[in-house]
Design a protein around this motif. Structure first.
Motif, PDB file in Angstrom:
ATOM      1  N   VAL A   1       2.087   1.835  -3.385  1.00  0.00           N
ATOM      2  CA  VAL A   1       1.039   2.439  -4.206  1.00  0.00           C
ATOM      3  C   VAL A   1       0.984   3.939  -3.961  1.00  0.00           C
ATOM      4  CG1 VAL A   1      -1.438   2.552  -4.579  1.00  0.00           C
ATOM      5  CG2 VAL A   1      -0.324   0.339  -4.317  1.00  0.00           C
TER       6      VAL A   1
ATOM      7  N   MET B   1       3.902  13.907 -12.074  1.00  0.00           N
ATOM      8  CA  MET B   1       4.009  13.889 -13.530  1.00  0.00           C
ATOM      9  C   MET B   1       2.918  14.727 -14.172  1.00  0.00           C
ATOM     10  SD  MET B   1       5.008   9.985 -14.226  1.00  0.00           S
ATOM     11  CE  MET B   1       4.020   9.958 -15.700  1.00  0.00           C
TER      12      MET B   1
ATOM     13  N   ALA C   1       0.840  -1.195   0.000  1.00  0.00           N
ATOM     14  CA  ALA C   1       0.000   0.000   0.000  1.00  0.00           C
ATOM     15  C   ALA C   1       0.874   1.242   0.000  1.00  0.00           C
ATOM     16  CB  ALA C   1      -0.922  -0.013   1.214  1.00  0.00           C
TER      17      ALA C   1
ATOM     18  N   LEU D   1       3.838   5.620  -5.636  1.00  0.00           N
ATOM     19  CA  LEU D   1       3.606   5.696  -7.067  1.00  0.00           C
ATOM     20  C   LEU D   1       2.572   6.776  -7.372  1.00  0.00           C
ATOM     21  CD1 LEU D   1       3.587   2.036  -8.353  1.00  0.00           C
ATOM     22  CD2 LEU D   1       4.872   3.957  -9.264  1.00  0.00           C
ATOM     23  N   GLY D   2       1.529   6.826  -6.520  1.00  0.00           N
ATOM     24  CA  GLY D   2       0.529   7.860  -6.688  1.00  0.00           C
ATOM     25  C   GLY D   2       1.154   9.238  -6.635  1.00  0.00           C
TER      26      GLY D   2
ATOM     27  N   VAL E   1       2.900   9.855  -9.902  1.00  0.00           N
ATOM     28  CA  VAL E   1       1.947  10.153 -10.969  1.00  0.00           C
ATOM     29  C   VAL E   1       1.437  11.581 -10.844  1.00  0.00           C
ATOM     30  CG1 VAL E   1      -0.331   9.550 -11.875  1.00  0.00           C
ATOM     31  CG2 VAL E   1       1.307   7.764 -11.303  1.00  0.00           C
TER      32      VAL E   1
END
Lengths: 654, 102, 246
Positions: free
Chosen positions: A642, A652, A639, A645-646, A649
């Protein structure tokens, strides 16, 4: 000269070696090892001394920085040593007397179950004392200061099996804390004011200091000195400190540690001259202490207590000299005092040992024929402290008195009290010598007296009896002279006590070798009175000393005047100062401290426990998270990945 | 026909990694959990090689080498643990090893 | 290009299939064999990207050594029975795992696909992959120059791992301090007992339960029936609660 660090390092090495290997070396290996190391330190001091001597007078300062101790922004403290005439003089007599006393202890402590531990502590003491005097900044001095305090505590309560000794150690420690507070606050204030605590930098930065600040700083440091050097009102610990082994009394509580207060003020000498009022305070406190302690010494029956009060009194003289601006006189008296007081203590140790650890002088008498070496050396020490020329005490005491006489405010009054103290000194020392070595009869032969005093002393001074071993003094006891390890130091010290006066003879400037030696490091010199005045002063001092001796002779040898008329109860109890403290601390003091303790329990502990409780409750709340199940951990980890990574993103897309 | 780019490799690696992570959480048998860890490591190896190709750097391949070594060490110790535990109690799963719980 | 695409698709399919097999097969031996499939697939992809040396050691070390070690341990311990997947002692973890796994994949895909094909990072200047030099030489060179310390440290790590493995798997000669780490039985035992109770409770109903006798030795998939899985949630909760209290 780069080997200055070796001076404190050798005793420290002895300490570090004796901790693990002391028991193996045992008796007398540990003692000789420690003696050797302190002796090596003495040799190193001599080398440093001769090195300094070979330099021109104004270049006799070696400042050696070993490494940075506390680098913290603007505030930086080094482990550094400052070898200049003042510190090397101190180092010389500390290591010199230290070596002799170590050697003496080899004999004195023989057979003690904690033999090696004694030398472990003693080595640590010498190392701390040398750090104290050789340090180049106040913080490092404080390290040594606390080190000697700790060793003093350990050695006073060395025979801690007896309650009284442990109590005496605690008393010394606690009393010294009050003084240490002054030391610390003084250091803080000095740093706040001039931004340095390094002795080298202090004189340069004193320019902008106001007299008020200087006075405050000096008085704070004087508070420290009062504690360590047992001055009024904090002197009460020193008489009790005699509970320690006699070599400890000689080394720590007579010759070296108690003089560190004088050393500290000598180090801060530039500051001292910025604060004339503080000087006055120091002089008067010293004088009052000298008088009170001398009066108390007159009425003591415990041989070591007499010497303890005498030490306090002589330290008062030194502060009188410092307060009067005569730094050299203070140092001079400190050195001669170190010799003769160490001698007297070691002599008393020799007597006590030969008398089955009985310390009450009323049971002595006519000991001179049993203890020839001890008695001769002791008599030399007596002459020195009584101020009889040409023994060393006369010269240094005379210089102190002359300094007091020529000081600005009430000089004559100070001098007069000083003379009175000199008279009392001669009196009580003569009393001691007569009661011990002369007197009409051998008092311990009288069984009734033995019984009476033995009972009385155990009843009266139960909390002050000095040696742990119960005394088995029998009427049939025959005192025996001590072994050579104990008599050799006595002889050496007696020699110095006799001739140390030549360090600084007043006849001509070229005889004042100590003054010439110390002068370059001192920022102010003291003007001695003119020669004729000096001779008159000296003459009065001699008369006073002789009068004291004669008076004591009539009281105690001829017994024309009953001793009870002089030894008033008030004097026995040192003007009840200690008892007053006890009263105050026991009554309102206890109540006040109880209040503080209650506050501590309620508010401080409450806060601390509250923090702990909150933490503990939070921990209990979070406990289920630590389920111990690997898979939940893996889930949480994923988790987290995640979420990371969130975040990437998000970055980005914006 | 779509062109084969390095992104394809990365997507494949992400897929294998996600499958491995899911399996790690789902499975209770410690041996299978180790296999899932190996899956994830392989996915990472694949990305290392792909990135190494893209950036024309041998470092990616060197890292795969190190990952291999670490994986070998991990499996050696991990399997020894499994053996030690199973010897004590037959049929123990990862859920039984919760002695370190708070 | 077609060949490359073909190779990638086939190898990728093998990889994914193998990965799914590792997760989904219930028998550990099958899992291990699926893992081998994935490892081979990855090895092929290594070859496709020119990492021939890595492909070789992937097959030799991973498939040849590590998976064989796995199989060895499986056989040694005799755990080559299918796992019991009817009960989940940690409630909801499977759903959570799938959710987290899918979001992990989703996030990665967003990150990979939304950006263009250009990877952030600079082209290597110091250690380029030169097609003229075999990759074995390049890796060896890099290992023994730039990565020499890391290389030596991995050697230490391997030694420690070997020693640790030996220590861990050694039969202890002394009596252990705690004779039984699981005084209340393993989770599997508890589940079996729960299952038994559930079956007994259900026996009041019309469905004829088909439960084994009390089997404390381990889970037994054969004893399951449809009603058993109905009791799943409540049983699992009770077990975790008991674990939390101790």
């Amino acid at each position: 000269m780069e080997l200055v660090w070796l001076i404190p390092a050798l005793p420290l090495l002895a300490f570090l070696v004796l901790i693990p290997f002391g028991r193996k070396l045992s008796d007398p290996g540990a003692g000789w090892f420690a003696t050797l190391m302190v002796g090596g330190s003495f040799a190193a001091s001599i080398v440093a001394y001769s090195e300094l001597m070979s330099r021109p007078a104004d270049d006799r300062v070696v400042h050696q920085v070993l490494f940075s101790w506390i680098p913290a922004g603007d505030f930086s403290v080094d482990i550094g040593f400052l070898a200049d005439p003042v510190s090397i003089t101190m180092a010389l007599f500390i290591t010199g007397i230290g070596t002799l006393i170590h050697m003496y202890s080899v004999g004195y402590m023989k057979g003690d179950p904690k033999y090696s531990k004694f030398f472990t502590y003693l080595s640590l003491f010498v190392a701390s004392m040398l750090v104290l005097v050789l340090a180049d900044n106040l913080l490092l001095t404080f390290l040594g200061w606390e080190g000697v305090g700790a060793c003093s505590y350990l050695l006073i309560s060395f025979w801690f099996n007896e309650e009284a000794n442990a109590t005496a150690g605690k008393k010394a420690f606690v009393t010294n804390r009050i003084g240490d507070f002054g030391f610390m606050v003084g250091t803080f204030l000095l740093w706040m004011t001039i931004g340095t605590i390094n002795y080298v930098d202090i004189p340069e930065r004193l320019g902008g200091i106001t007299e008020l600040t200087a006075t405050a700083i000096v008085l704070l440091f004087f508070l420290g000195a009062i504690g360590k050097s047992a001055q009024l009102p904090l002197f009460v610990w020193l008489p009790d400190a005699m509970a320690g082994p006699t070599p400890v009394s000689a080394l720590i509580h007579a010759a070296t540690m108690v003089t560190s207060g004088i050393f500290l003020l000598t180090r801060l000498e530039p500051l001292l001259f910025q604060a004339p009022i503080a000087g006055e305070v120091i002089a008067w406190v010293g004088l009052a202490t000298a008088l009170v302690a001398a009066l108390a010494a007159v009425a003591q029956n415990d041989i070591k207590k007499v010497l303890a009060y005498s030490t306090i009194s002589q330290l008062g003289y030194m502060f009188l000299a410092l307060g009067s601006g005569a730094i050299v006189a203070g140092m001079y008296h400190m050195i001669t005092h170190a010799f003769f007081k160490a001698l007297l203590f070691l002599g008393s140790g020799s007597i006590i040992r030969s008398m089955s650890h009985e310390q009450d002088m009323r049971l002595y008498g006519r000991l001179r024929k049993y203890l020839p070496i001890t008695s001769i050396t002791f008599i030399l020490g007596w002459l020195a402290i009584a101020g009889i020329p040409p023994f060393s005490g006369f010269w240094s005491k005379d210089e102190v008195l002359a300094a007091a006489y020529s000081s600005e405010n009430l000089g004559v009054l100070k001098w007069g009290i000083g003379i009175l103290v000199a008279l009392l000194t001669a009196f009580y020392m003569t009393r001691l010598v007569i009661m011990t070595f002369f007197g009409p009869k051998e008092n311990w032969r009288d069984p009734e007296k033995l019984e009476e005093i033995g009972v009385a002393s155990s009843f009266d001074d139960s909390d002050e009896s000095a040696d742990a071993e119960a005394h088995h003094l029998e009427p049939s006891h025959t005192p025996k002279e001590s072994p050579w390890t104990m008599t050799v130091p006595l002889v050496v010290l007696a020699t110095f006590a006799t001739v140390a006066g030549i360090l600084n003879l007043p006849f001509a400037d070229r005889f004042k070798s100590l003054e010439i030696w110390l002068e370059p490091v001192l920022t102010h010199s003291h003007e001695a009175p003119v020669a004729t005045t000096l001779f008159i002063l000296a003459g009065v001092a001699i008369v006073a000393a002789v009068f004291g001796v004669i008076a004591a002779y009539f009281v105690y040898q001829k017994q024309k005047i009953p001793a009870e008329r002089i030894e008033k109860p008030a004097l026995v109890h040192a003007l009840y100062i200690n008892d007053t403290y006890a009263e105050v601390v026991a009554g309102p003091g206890t109540a006040a401290f109880q209040g503080i303790a209650d506050f501590d329990a309620a508010a401080v502990d409450g806060a601390v426990n509250g923090v702990a409780k909150v933490t503990s409750d939070a921990g209990k709340g979070l406990k289920p998270l630590q389920s111990g199940l690997v898979r939940t951990y893996a889930l949480t980890l994923s988790a987290g990945a995640v979420l990371l990574l969130g975040f990437v993103v998000m970055r980005m897309s914006f | 026909m779509v062109e084969l780019t390095q992104t394809w490799y990365l997507v494949l690696a992400a897929l294998i990694f996600a499958i491995g992570a899911t399996g790690l959480v789902i499975r209770r048998n410690p041996l299978v959990m180790f296999m899932c860890v190996e899956l994830m490591l392989n996915a990472v190896n694949l990305t290392f090689v792909s990135f190494g190709n893209m950036l024309d750097d041998v470092g990616g391949q060197v890292f795969v080498f190190f990952v291999l070594v670490v994986a070998a060490a991990e499996v050696a110790v991990g399997l020894a643990l499994v053996v030690a535990i199973t010897r004590r109690r037959q049929g123990a799963t990862a859920d039984d090893l919760s002695l370190m719980r708070g | 290009m077609r060949v490359e695409m073909f190779v990638f698709l086939v190898a990728g399919a093998i990889c994914v299939a193998g990965a799914l097999g590792v997760v989904l097969f219930r028998n550990p031996v099958h899992n291990a064999l699926s893992l081998v499939a994935t490892l081979f697939g990855v090895a092929v992809l290594f070859v496709a990207q020119g990492a021939y040396f890595l492909a070789a050691i992937q097959v030799i070390v991973y498939a040849g050594a590590i998976v064989v070690l796995f199989l060895f341990v499986i056989m040694l311990l005799g755990v080559d029975k299918a796992d019991d997947v009817r009960f989940e002692p940690i409630p909801g973890i499977r759903i959570a795992a799938v959710v987290v796994g899918i979001s992990l994949l989703g996030m990665s895909l967003i990150a990979l696909l939304s950006s263009s094909d250009v990877v952030t990072g600079t082209q290597s200047a110091l250690a380029p992959l030169d097609p003229a030099i075999p990759d074995v030489n390049r890796i060896g060179e890099a290992l023994f120059t730039d990565y020499i310390y890391a290389f030596e440290i991995t050697a230490v790590l391997l030694t420690i791992a070997v020693v640790g493995a030996v220590m861990l798997s050694r039969q202890s000669t002394e009596t252990p301090l705690d004779l039984d780490e699981f005084p209340d039985g393993t989770m599997a035992d508890k589940l079996a007992i729960r299952l038994e109770e559930a079956a007994v409770a259900d026996s009041g109903d019309a469905d004829g339960p088909d439960a084994d006798g009390p089997d404390a030795d381990g889970p037994d998939a054969d004893g399951s029936d449809a009603d058993g899985s109905d009791a799943d949630g409540s049983d699992a909760e009770a077990v975790t609660d008991a674990g939390g209290d101790s």
